[in-house]
Enzyme design. Structure first.
Site, short mmCIF file in Angstrom:
data_model
loop_
_atom_site.label_atom_id
_atom_site.label_comp_id
_atom_site.label_asym_id
_atom_site.label_seq_id
_atom_site.Cartn_x
_atom_site.Cartn_y
_atom_site.Cartn_z
N GLU A 218 74.00 6.95 20.66
CA GLU A 218 75.13 6.69 21.56
C GLU A 218 74.61 6.88 22.97
O GLU A 218 74.52 8.01 23.46
CB GLU A 218 76.29 7.66 21.25
CG GLU A 218 76.88 7.50 19.86
CD GLU A 218 77.69 6.21 19.69
OE1 GLU A 218 77.99 5.53 20.69
OE2 GLU A 218 78.03 5.89 18.54
N CYS A 252 80.28 8.11 29.85
CA CYS A 252 79.36 7.04 29.43
C CYS A 252 79.99 5.67 29.58
O CYS A 252 79.29 4.69 29.83
CB CYS A 252 78.93 7.26 27.99
SG CYS A 252 80.31 7.45 26.87
P1 NAD Z 1 70.13 13.68 28.16
O1 NAD Z 1 69.51 12.56 27.43
O2 NAD Z 1 69.43 14.22 29.35
O3 NAD Z 1 70.39 14.93 27.19
C1 NAD Z 1 71.03 14.80 25.95
C2 NAD Z 1 70.42 15.78 24.97
O4 NAD Z 1 69.04 15.51 24.80
C3 NAD Z 1 70.54 17.24 25.41
O5 NAD Z 1 70.98 18.01 24.30
C4 NAD Z 1 69.13 17.61 25.81
O6 NAD Z 1 68.82 18.96 25.53
C5 NAD Z 1 68.27 16.70 24.96
N1 NAD Z 1 67.01 16.34 25.62
C6 NAD Z 1 66.81 16.15 26.95
N2 NAD Z 1 65.51 15.82 27.18
C7 NAD Z 1 64.90 15.81 25.98
C8 NAD Z 1 63.57 15.53 25.55
N3 NAD Z 1 62.60 15.22 26.42
N4 NAD Z 1 63.29 15.62 24.22
C9 NAD Z 1 64.24 15.93 23.33
N5 NAD Z 1 65.52 16.20 23.69
C10 NAD Z 1 65.85 16.14 24.99
O7 NAD Z 1 71.60 13.14 28.53
P2 NAD Z 1 72.68 13.81 29.48
O8 NAD Z 1 72.21 13.74 30.89
O9 NAD Z 1 73.12 15.12 28.95
O10 NAD Z 1 73.91 12.80 29.26
C11 NAD Z 1 74.14 11.70 30.09
C12 NAD Z 1 73.82 10.39 29.40
O11 NAD Z 1 74.46 10.33 28.14
C13 NAD Z 1 74.35 9.21 30.18
O12 NAD Z 1 73.40 8.16 30.16
C14 NAD Z 1 75.60 8.80 29.40
O13 NAD Z 1 75.96 7.45 29.57
C15 NAD Z 1 75.18 9.11 28.00
N6 NAD Z 1 76.35 9.33 27.15
C16 NAD Z 1 76.63 8.42 26.15
C17 NAD Z 1 77.77 8.60 25.36
C18 NAD Z 1 78.11 7.63 24.26
O14 NAD Z 1 78.93 7.99 23.42
N7 NAD Z 1 77.53 6.44 24.20
C19 NAD Z 1 78.62 9.70 25.57
C20 NAD Z 1 78.29 10.60 26.57
C21 NAD Z 1 77.15 10.41 27.35
#
Ligand code: NAD
Length: 459
Positions: A218, A252
């Site tokens: 997602e 998102c």
């Molecule tokens: P992110 O990708 O930075 O983090 C999400 C998760 O990934 C966190 O739990 C984090 O600890 C983990 N993570 C971060 N870096 C990592 C790595 N290098 N290796 C493994 N795990 C890692 O995302 P965010 O900034 O928390 O969220 C924002 C993004 O999420 C936006 O792009 C938004 O559009 C998207 N989003 C999508 C939905 C959907 O349902 N499609 C819903 C909410 C947010």
């Protein structure tokens, strides 16, 4: 450790993994009565501790209480109750459609739990995004949830409350950042549901591929709004501005930018000015409890940098306060396709308007870029919305509103292309975590009919 968030140790991750595997194999989650009880307990967890969650969201995101209820606590409670009410019909073996050649084989499809699954959440809607756990519980899976380290208060609260409400051998919170998530991703899960950025989505999909683990991604991206020159502009402005200020634009499916016919831009701007005054009669969205704050300074720096580089004209807003991670609701007009605000998902309360000569230019621009998670159209003309829908592809498509797709449990919430794959919400969450196991039962007498299949073959 980050601001009161206790990171799980590598040993705790290993033992959580063993635990959810052992519990699944022991059959703990098989009985429907057990799953139902856990779903009710999950709903109680959020209902009993509502004030604690309100406080945690205030600390992490400066969230107005209404938004915490509307977007997070209510969402996960409703999903748990829906799964509780529907589980009996969801788990029932499905009858295959009638087929004259196969009906004697009593074809059925069993909804089998996949096994121990991993759910990884982002910072912006920490509860809404882990709500697919309701589908995993209903499916009979055991679950490890890794919430975001960028919402330390909410994630710590989840870690404290989960073992008090849910069976701690089946449903476990692991907290941490990149290192802890990397460790989790090195393990073999039966499904991973990841919500977050496209960049990390690729890391998750790559890690899962090592074990051939199926993944639901997602992700985000830039969700466009296409406005027809004959749309109801006041209605469009009211709904779009709401979609952009909710959670300070950290959604998102937030409307990321607007494509409007050049001749109609000034009418639209007029409507936005009117709506801004209705939303913020004292012209003070800065007051605590009115507008959420940007979650982290890194994100604040990124958004303000995009805003500082824009060559568009600010209509209202533009106020930024780094210490408070505050950005005011900001409307920017006369933005061009090559502007800084059009380069990446904004994920903040900044809304660019891009004037275009016609709808074909809007469609071409959308198709020249990554498939959006959501595509919004405002129009009174069904032909106009059909034309946009039939000539583009997005995860979801909404006419004359925004964000409501995230509240619907009867339609799949899903991206396409670089906005993700797989889906969740309601039964779609359940379907994500079950294996559709085909089953046939062949009667002895069938060889009177199917005996021709055995060698020696004849023509
Ligand atoms: P992110 O990708 O930075 O983090 C999400 C998760 O990934 C966190 O739990 C984090 O600890 C983990 N993570 C971060 N870096 C990592 C790595 N290098 N290796 C493994 N795990 C890692 O995302 P965010 O900034 O928390 O969220 C924002 C993004 O999420 C936006 O792009 C938004 O559009 C998207 N989003 C999508 C939905 C959907 O349902 N499609 C819903 C909410 C947010």
């Amino acid at each position: 450790m980050s601001q009161g968030l206790v990171y799980s140790s590598i040993e705790e991750i290993a033992s959580a993994y063993e635990c959810v595997n052992a519990s699944f194999r022991s059959g703990t989650t098989k009985p429907i009565a057990f799953r139902k009880k856990q779903l009710l307990r999950l709903a109680s967890l959020f209902k009993d501790n509502l004030e604690a969650f309100e406080e945690a969201f205030k600390k992490d995101l400066g969230r107005p209480v209404f938004e915490t209820h509307f977007c997070d606590t209510n969402a996960i409670v409703n999903e748990a109750i829906l799964a509780y009410n529907k589980i009996d019909s969801w788990v029932k073996p499905e009858k295959a459609p009638f087929d004259l050649d196969f009906f004697v084989l009593s074809p059925k499809i069993y909804n089998e739990p996949k096994g121990p699954v991993l759910i990884i959440g982002p910072f912006n809607y920490p509860l809404w995004c882990i709500a697919p756990i309701t589908g995993a519980i209903a499916a009979g899976c055991t679950v490890v949830v890794k919430p975001s380290e960028l919402t330390p208060a909410v994630s710590q609260l989840l870690a404290e409350l989960f073992p008090k409400y849910l069976d701690p051998s089946c449903y476990i919170i692991i907290n941490g950042g990149v290192q802890e998530t990397t460790k989790l991703l090195s393990l073999k899960w039966t499904h991973i549901l990841y919500t977050g950025s496209e960049r990390v989505g690729r890391i998750v999909a790559t890690a899962a591929a090592q074990h051939l683990t199926p993944v639901t991604l997602e992700l985000g991206g830039k969700s466009p709004v296409v406005i027809d020159k004959n749309a109801d502009f006041d209605l469009a402005a009211r709904r779009i501005l709401w979609g952009k200020v909710l959670n300070a634009g950290q959604t998102c499916v937030a409307p990321d930018y607007i494509l409007v016919p050049a001749e109609a831009q000034s009418r639209l701007v007029e409507s936005f000015n009117k709506v801004y005054k209705q939303f913020y009669p004292d012209d003070d969205p800065h007051r605590p409890g009115v507008l959420a704050r940007i979650c982290a300074h890194t994100h604040w720096d990124r958004i303000t940098s995009l805003l500082n580089q824009t060559r568009g004209e600010i209509v209202f807003g533009g106020e930024t306060v780094r210490e408070e991670k505050y950005i005011s609701p900001t409307l920017v007009k006369n933005v061009r396709f090559d502007d800084s605000l059009m380069k990446e998902e904004i994920f903040g309360p900044v809304l660019p308007i891009v004037p275009v000569p016609d709808v074909d230019t809007a469609i071409k621009y959308i198709n020249d870029h990554d498939n959006p998670l959501a595509l919004y159209v405002f129009t009174k003309d069904e032909k106009f919305s059909t034309r946009v829908r039939e000539n583009t592809l997005s995860g979801m498509f909404i006419v004359n509103d925004v964000l409501l797709e995230a509240a619907s449990s009867i339609t799949p919430f899903s991206g396409v292309g670089s906005s993700g794959y797989g889906s969740h919400r309601g039964k779609y969450s359940f379907d994500t975590f079950v294996h559709k196991r085909a089953a046939l039962r062949s009667p002895n007498w069938i060889d009177f009919i199917l005996g021709f299949r055995f060698p020696p073959y004849t023509d």
